[in-house]
Scaffold this active site. Structure first.
Site, PDB file in Angstrom:
ATOM      1  N   ASP A  92       0.432  -1.365  -0.326  1.00  0.00           N
ATOM      2  CA  ASP A  92       0.287  -0.095   0.202  1.00  0.00           C
ATOM      3  C   ASP A  92       0.902   1.286   0.091  1.00  0.00           C
ATOM      4  O   ASP A  92       1.456   1.472   1.305  1.00  0.00           O
ATOM      5  CB  ASP A  92      -1.138   0.001   1.483  1.00  0.00           C
ATOM      6  CG  ASP A  92      -1.964   1.488   1.363  1.00  0.00           C
ATOM      7  OD1 ASP A  92      -2.456   1.735   0.731  1.00  0.00           O
ATOM      8  OD2 ASP A  92      -2.104   1.656   2.506  1.00  0.00           O
ATOM      9  N   GLU A 145      -1.297  -1.119  -8.769  1.00  0.00           N
ATOM     10  CA  GLU A 145      -2.661  -0.525  -9.252  1.00  0.00           C
ATOM     11  C   GLU A 145      -1.798   1.284  -9.082  1.00  0.00           C
ATOM     12  O   GLU A 145      -1.138   1.046  -8.355  1.00  0.00           O
ATOM     13  CB  GLU A 145      -3.185  -0.256  -7.442  1.00  0.00           C
ATOM     14  CG  GLU A 145      -3.752   0.598  -6.616  1.00  0.00           C
ATOM     15  CD  GLU A 145      -4.504   1.275  -5.044  1.00  0.00           C
ATOM     16  OE1 GLU A 145      -4.609  -0.527  -4.780  1.00  0.00           O
ATOM     17  OE2 GLU A 145      -4.515   1.479  -4.762  1.00  0.00           O
TER      18      GLU A 145
HETATM   19 ZN    ZN Z   1      -4.203   5.482   0.741  1.00  0.00          ZN
END
Ligand code: ZN
Length: 337
Positions: A92, A145
């Site tokens: 992330d 992503e």
């Molecule tokens: Zn975020």
């Protein structure tokens, strides 16, 4: 089921798009949150998506991001192995500062997907950096992503003080140029706690982005960051317009600390010496009649309470996303189409 890689995750998103549900993407930095999540998702028979930020990797590695990333991925693999559902791992908010970690994660097949965040850069630079990670991931099955539009708030080392919304036309151009598998869009949420009551969630924008992408022959799953604090109807609206992944970090942090706080406040007298007793931690109160209660100060006792509460909130949140009962172990992998 074991840890599942990028191709299984790609299929999970495709099925979510067809079925009108989504996955919560749950940040972890240590075992208690992860175990609570595992318990909730096992019970609900939903595949579980966890994510590790550079800050979490640094924390878990005692300052060493690479060691922390490997250790957390190892923990996920080991604990996932005997669970009835699959577990995915996403990196992330990795940035150009973590290119060597991204390379390692791809080479060692540590994760299912990677978010490259170059959203603070110009459009062209964002495309260039995102495309570079897509190129690195090529052939490994690892999904990428990328993010277009800045999300207000602070997350790890990324700080954007002026929020701006993702432009639908740019979204198409960006996905085409970067080759990203998933697109994180900015439609009004904030990193940290989005106050669902007060934020202006532009679901119309998500819809416009989805429409433009589809018209261009792209069915890119969309990602919503800063989802902690969204109200149920906002989650449902977001899913209706193509959001397949909702990032949740802050919500678990709150429930974790709230549980630990209540536990220690309630049991303070059994752990902290009362007035008049010498605060002799070095001798562990050997010279005093008073003793702290090991049944309460053992960190595993509060840890189990934390795991229970994380399990509870994770169950509530995955019910909002609608992923319960859709584990690949139940639905199989035949309808990849
Ligand atoms: Zn975020």
């Amino acid at each position: 089921m074991p840890f599942l890689g990028g191709s299984a995750l790609k299929e999970a998103y495709r099925r979510a798009q067809r079925g009108g549900y989504a996955y919560m993407a749950n940040n972890i930095a240590e075992p208690n949150t992860f175990i609570g999540l595992l318990d909730a998702y096992s019970e609900a028979m939903s595949d579980l998506l966890v994510q590790i930020s550079p800050g979490a990797a640094k924390f878990a590695g005692g300052g060493d991001k690479l060691a922390g990333m490997r250790a957390m991925c190892g923990l996920v693999r080991e604990l996932a192995a005997k669970r009835p559902m699959g577990v995915f791992v996403n990196l992330d908010h990795f940035t150009t500062k973590e290119m060597d970690l991204i390379e390692t994660a791809i080479r060692e097949r540590l994760v299912s997907s990677i978010m490259i965040d170059a959203s603070d850069e110009s459009f062209d630079e964002n495309v260039r950096i995102s495309r570079e990670v897509v190129r690195m991931a090529k052939g490994s099955g690892t999904l990428v992503e990328a993010e277009l539009g800045k999300i207000r708030g602070v997350e790890d080392e990324i700080a954007s003080d002026d929020a701006f919304y993702t432009h639908p036309d740019e979204a198409v151009e960006f996905v085409n140029a970067s080759g990203a598998d998933l697109l994180a869009i900015s439609i009004g949420t904030e990193h940290g706690v989005s106050k669902g009551r007060t934020i202006q969630l532009r679901v119309d924008l998500a819809q416009a982005i989805q429409t433009k992408l589809r018209a261009a022959g792209l069915d890119t799953p969309l990602v919503l960051h800063g989802s902690s604090g969204l109200l149920l109807h906002q989650v449902k609206d977001a899913i209706r317009y193509g959001i397949c992944k909702l990032n949740k970090d802050t919500h678990y942090q709150y429930v974790y600390s709230r549980t630990a706080c209540e536990f220690y406040v309630k049991n303070a007298a059994a752990i902290v010496p009362p007035a008049g007793v010498e605060d002799d931690v070095v001798d562990l109160f050997s010279k005093s009649d008073w003793s702290p209660n090991k049944k309460l100060f053992d960190p595993r006792v509060a840890g189990r309470a934390v795991q229970e509460r994380i399990k509870w909130i994770a169950g509530e949140l995955l019910a909002q996303a609608g992923s319960a009962g859709h584990a690949q172990a139940i639905e199989g992998t035949a309808d990849a189409g």
